[in-house]
Design an enzyme around this catalytic site. Structure first.
Site, PDB file in Angstrom:
ATOM      1  N   ASP A  93      41.686  25.456  33.024  1.00  0.00           N
ATOM      2  CA  ASP A  93      42.842  26.109  33.145  1.00  0.00           C
ATOM      3  C   ASP A  93      42.978  27.122  32.003  1.00  0.00           C
ATOM      4  O   ASP A  93      42.039  27.768  31.783  1.00  0.00           O
ATOM      5  CB  ASP A  93      44.149  25.088  33.049  1.00  0.00           C
ATOM      6  CG  ASP A  93      45.323  25.322  33.832  1.00  0.00           C
ATOM      7  OD1 ASP A  93      45.984  26.223  33.420  1.00  0.00           O
ATOM      8  OD2 ASP A  93      45.485  24.648  34.921  1.00  0.00           O
ATOM      9  N   HIS A 138      50.439  26.664  31.084  1.00  0.00           N
ATOM     10  CA  HIS A 138      50.243  25.989  32.238  1.00  0.00           C
ATOM     11  C   HIS A 138      49.138  24.732  32.047  1.00  0.00           C
ATOM     12  O   HIS A 138      49.433  23.747  32.620  1.00  0.00           O
ATOM     13  CB  HIS A 138      49.521  26.967  32.882  1.00  0.00           C
ATOM     14  CG  HIS A 138      49.298  26.378  34.826  1.00  0.00           C
ATOM     15  ND1 HIS A 138      47.967  25.856  35.096  1.00  0.00           N
ATOM     16  CD2 HIS A 138      50.003  26.543  35.741  1.00  0.00           C
ATOM     17  CE1 HIS A 138      48.225  25.529  36.251  1.00  0.00           C
ATOM     18  NE2 HIS A 138      49.427  25.985  36.671  1.00  0.00           N
ATOM     19  N   SER A 175      49.932  23.118  41.597  1.00  0.00           N
ATOM     20  CA  SER A 175      49.261  22.932  40.471  1.00  0.00           C
ATOM     21  C   SER A 175      49.363  21.410  40.013  1.00  0.00           C
ATOM     22  O   SER A 175      48.741  20.756  39.534  1.00  0.00           O
ATOM     23  CB  SER A 175      49.432  23.854  39.204  1.00  0.00           C
ATOM     24  OG  SER A 175      48.818  25.106  39.554  1.00  0.00           O
TER      25      SER A 175
END
Length: 899
Positions: free
Chosen positions: A179, A212, A376
């Site tokens: 990520d 994120h 996600s």
């Protein structure tokens, strides 16, 4: 016992992060409040790294200057240098993606130079394939609501609390989060991180540059039970942070592919890929396949453009996840074109946060943790669930995991597969339980699969599969004091420590159920017990049989001396626990054989022969003949009683049955059964479930609290089914509708009989009694709260003279018999003719006792003696004449609790 409430509280107040799935990504920077979506484009050429190609080289070596030959070994660097020379001056640099150099990234001055090189290299015999270095994006979606009432509703939605009853994850299991990086300082993650990797520049600088990845890691494995933030789906596993997001906000498939390979090679058990775009990449596919072939599941998000396909989610080897809204329907943004296996909540997911503007971690209070939306985060929930599955069984293959997820998923609409949600919303508890159950099936399979398929005719060792019931039951030594159990007909299988060595015989145990039912002590830990009541469920025969023994019938025989070796087994056990002997059973030629010295009981030869027998068992896809019981006492436990004959009603026919109880099973031998069914395992699993959950015997005994409603009938009998026997000093028999106790001996000789249940507490006991003979120095008594062997109890008696007396019988500290008179003489009633029927009634409520005869209260007493015990009758004779009394209509009722 289902433990839900504790974990719900933990979910609200604690935080944990983990990831375990592969993902490809192109990232574009998003605002700190996650309310902006990364830019989208319909042009595939715009979703690639400008001027970069990925080149995979064939395995070749050069002979001399002109000859090429294939070889699986050696470096590819000479070939890479040759190709670099062929593509011309536009090539600026090249770098290796693998140690062998078979995968290279060629960077050019311009997209035009890269396009020309692409055409040239496609036809080169040294090139396996060449493709643009496509870009991926992180799968965030807009957050339109700022108010969210239930910050972790997703935990309940996917049934994680029950899954946590099985495990919260193996601390040795690693989920790679590929990520934007992960915050190295977030308090809910800092102790969860293992060494990571920066796949952009090859360094170890894997710190988050976007936020994120911290969100994703937190959903997977945020620390639980720490009174802070949120709890991750697999709160005890570890995170391997791998950064693929470049400083310019892009993610290339070359970085993703390198990250996947690095994760597999460095011990990742699960890979999370919360990213993607609509271009398929052979480079990325090969990396996903590498993980697949090594048993590492890659969980990927399906994408946030509902009308676009997304990769890597759509590769067949990936586990693809769509997003659901709070109503359980497909989220509007979730792709309907990607290949989707399952779905999970993906809107307003509350998780740990790292602020890419300020560089601060958020966790200290719930309001500072950020809700996020996107596939996600649905993928992260599934990755956490997969981590739980692999914690229970690390050997699971990707298809095993996919099958368990899809087969247990909950339909979100019409039954069957649905675009964008696949098989439906994951059920984490069912998916993890399915993995645990597979280990129990492996225990069942060898001996009982041949029975189920009629390959052999014999008693089941466990019972039919699948088992009838499962439960989460309290157990002190389990990971969180709760364990998963399955109830088969003949046993209960238990998984106390799912993280233990699965190759050990005792990885799956079967409980000491017989011990519990006989003693009335419910085991809730290796050395922890709760007091219940001995089970009045029949050990053998029909459920409504009134002749054969119950488990409570064995209470008084646990310490009986073993028979001599080779002795003929003729001893009997009545329903009320009385041991006798009947020579009619000698005809069956059953002998006492093996002595188990640790319990001092001897196993009857019919059972010993069976325990040591060989039989047909399943081994893989084959049937072989080998030892049935290995280890010997694994299924049965050690013997805890001798073998006793009883008359038992079986299929409405009274039959002779030999019963012997072991710690885990009671075995029966029925001589008139067909040979294959003469020795059987009793239905201990069903009996125990009935005792613990249905009969009332298995409910907790709490001093000072009413256990049953007032005036409920606990036991009543005409006494017709009570034991009949002749012995030195007397006899018991049933004649003309009444039960007789005859005592021919004198000098205080007693003959007593009791109910099977020894756990009556506050009750009203009653019986009709009449003197048959003229023995004045004798008495017939109603007994309450009697302990085994009548070592103590309360007696209310009518004397041969007509006088009524009440006393407590017990022992002093030296073991001497003592009796305490409870009624003063002036309260005794001598006016009741003993040759007429008299009804004796005794009520006990705590330490208060009340006595009545023929409905007239005679008196009360207070005494702190036995608090529980059996009800019974006894005749004592001190006369030179024979004493004989007859009894009828014995009953035991519950009483209302005292003030």
């Amino acid at each position: 016992m289902r433990i839900l409430q504790r974990w719900l509280l933990v979910a609200i107040v604690s935080l944990l992060t983990i990831t375990a799935q592969p993902f490809g990504a192109q990232a574009s920077p998003d605002s700190n409040n996650n309310s902006e979506r990364s830019a989208e484009t319909d042009s595939p050429t715009e979703m690639q790294e400008p001027g970069e190609l990925i080149v995979r080289l064939k395995p070749v070596l050069r002979d001399g200057d002109d000859t090429l030959r294939h070889d699986g070994m050696g470096s590819h660097l000479p070939t890479a240098r040759l190709l670099a020379a062929q593509v011309g001056d536009g090539l600026v640099s090249r770098r290796n993606l693998t140690a062998s150099g078979d995968l290279q990234v060629f960077s050019f001055d311009s997209a035009g130079d890269a396009g020309a090189a692409l055409e040239l290299l496609r036809d080169d015999p040294l090139v396996d394939f060449v493709e643009p270095n496509y870009l991926r994006e992180l799968h965030w979606a807009p957050v339109d609501e700022e108010l969210y009432a239930d910050q972790q509703s997703w935990i309940e939605a996917v049934n994680l609390p029950d899954a946590w009853n099985i495990t919260t994850g193996d601390p040795e299991l690693i989920v790679a989060v590929i990520d934007s990086g992960v915050s190295p300082t977030h308090p809910d993650l800092v102790d969860k991180l293992v060494p990571g990797y920066n796949a952009v520049d090859g360094s170890d600088n894997w710190a988050d540059i976007s936020g994120h990845g911290t969100h994703v890691a937190g959903i997977i494995a945020a620390a639980g039970d720490n009174m802070a933030g949120t709890a991750g789906a697999a709160m005890d596993v570890r995170i391997m942070p791998i950064r693929v997001l470049a400083d310019n906000g892009s993610i290339s498939v070359s970085s993703i592919s390198s990250a996947i390979i690095w994760a597999v090679d460095n011990g990742a058990d699960v890979i999370n890929l919360s990213l993607g775009s609509d271009q398929a990449s052979e480079t990325e596919l090969n990396a996903i396949q590498y993980a697949y072939q090594n048993g590492v599941p890659a969980v990927a998000s399906a994408g946030n453009r509902f009308n676009k396909i997304s990769y890597p989610a759509s590769y067949p080897e990936a586990i693809s996840v769509g997003a659901l809204n709070a109503d359980g329907d497909r989220a509007q943004f979730s792709s309907i074109l990607s290949s989707v296996d399952v779905a999970a909540p993906g809107e307003l997911i509350f998780s740990p946060h790292w602020n890419r503007v300020t560089g601060e971690d958020s966790w200290s209070d719930q309001l500072n943790n950020q809700p996020v939306s996107g596939t996600s985060f649905a993928a992260a929930i599934v990755s956490g669930t997969v981590a739980l599955q692999k914690s229970v069984n690390p050997a699971l293959g990707v298809e095993d995991i996919r099958r368990m997820l899809t087969s247990t998923a909950i339909d979100t609409g019409a039954s069957g597969l649905e675009a964008g949600v696949g098989a439906g919303q994951i059920d984490a508890e069912a998916a993890v339980r399915g993995v645990a159950y597979a280990s129990m099936y492996d225990t069942w399979y060898p001996t009982d699969f041949p029975v189920a398929t009629a390959a052999v005719t014999r008693t089941w060792l466990w019972g039919t599969d699948p088992p009838a019931e499962y439960a989460y039951e309290e157990y002190e030594e389990a990971q969180h004091n709760v364990r998963l159990v399955y109830y088969y007909d003949k046993s209960r299988m238990e998984m106390t420590d799912p993280l233990n060595n699965r190759e050990k015989v005792w990885y799956i145990t079967n409980g000491l159920l017989v011990n519990e039912m006989i003693s009335g002590e419910l085991q809730i830990g290796d050395a922890q017990f709760e007091t219940r009541r001995p089970s009045t469920v029949n050990v053998a025969g029909d459920s409504d049989d009134t002749l054969g023994p119950t488990y409570a019938s064995f209470v008084n025989v646990l310490d009986d001396e073993p028979l001599p070796a080779g002795a003929l087994v003729t001893q009997t056990l009545s329903r009320d626990g009385q041991v006798g002997s009947d020579e009619q059973f000698a005809v069956y030629d059953v002998y006492a054989e093996y002595l188990e010295t640790s319990t001092n009981h001897r196993v009857a030869d019919v059972f010993w022969t069976y325990l040591n027998s060989e039989g047909v068992v399943a081994q893989g896809d084959e049937l072989i003949t080998t030892q049935l019981f290995d280890p010997l006492f694994y299924a049965t436990g050690l013997p805890v009683t001798e073998a006793y004959w009883s008359e038992v009603t079986v299929a409405e026919v009274v039959r002779d049955v030999l019963v012997q109880c072991f710690e885990r099973r009671c075995m029966t031998y029925t001589p008139d059964n067909d040979l294959a069914w003469r020795v059987e395992m009793g239905n201990v699993g069903l009996h125990y479930y009935n005792w613990r959950y249905e009969s009332g015997d298995g409910t907790p005994v709490t001093p000072g609290e009413p256990e049953t409603p007032a005036d409920q009938v606990l036991y009543e009998s005409t006494l017709e089914d009570w034991p009949k026997a002749t012995f030195a000093g007397g006899a018991t028999f049933y004649a003309d509708g009444t039960y007789h106790i005859q005592v021919t001996d004198s000098d205080g000789f007693q003959v007593a009989q009791f109910t099977p249940d020894y756990q009556y507490e506050d009750t009203t006991s009653q019986v009709d009694v009449r003197l048959v003979s003229a023995a004045v120095l004798s008495e017939a008594c109603l007994i309450s709260r009697a302990q085994p062997g009548l070592v103590s109890g309360y007696l209310y008696c009518i004397h041969g003279s007509g006088e009524t007396v009440a006393y407590h019988q017990g022992m002093d500290s030296q073991g001497n018999d003592i009796s305490v008179i409870l009624l003063e003489r002036e309260l005794r009633d001598e006016s009741n003719p003993v040759d007429e029927w008299n009804t004796l009634t005794m009520s006990s409520d705590g330490t208060d006792l009340t006595y009545a005869i023929n409905g007239v209260e005679i008196g009360t007493s207070i005494h702190a003696g036995s608090s529980t015990g059996a009800t019974g009758i006894v005749v004592t004779n001190s006369d030179v004449l024979e004493a004989e009394y007859e009894f009828r209509n014995l009953s035991v009722r519950s009483v209302a609790p005292g003030p």
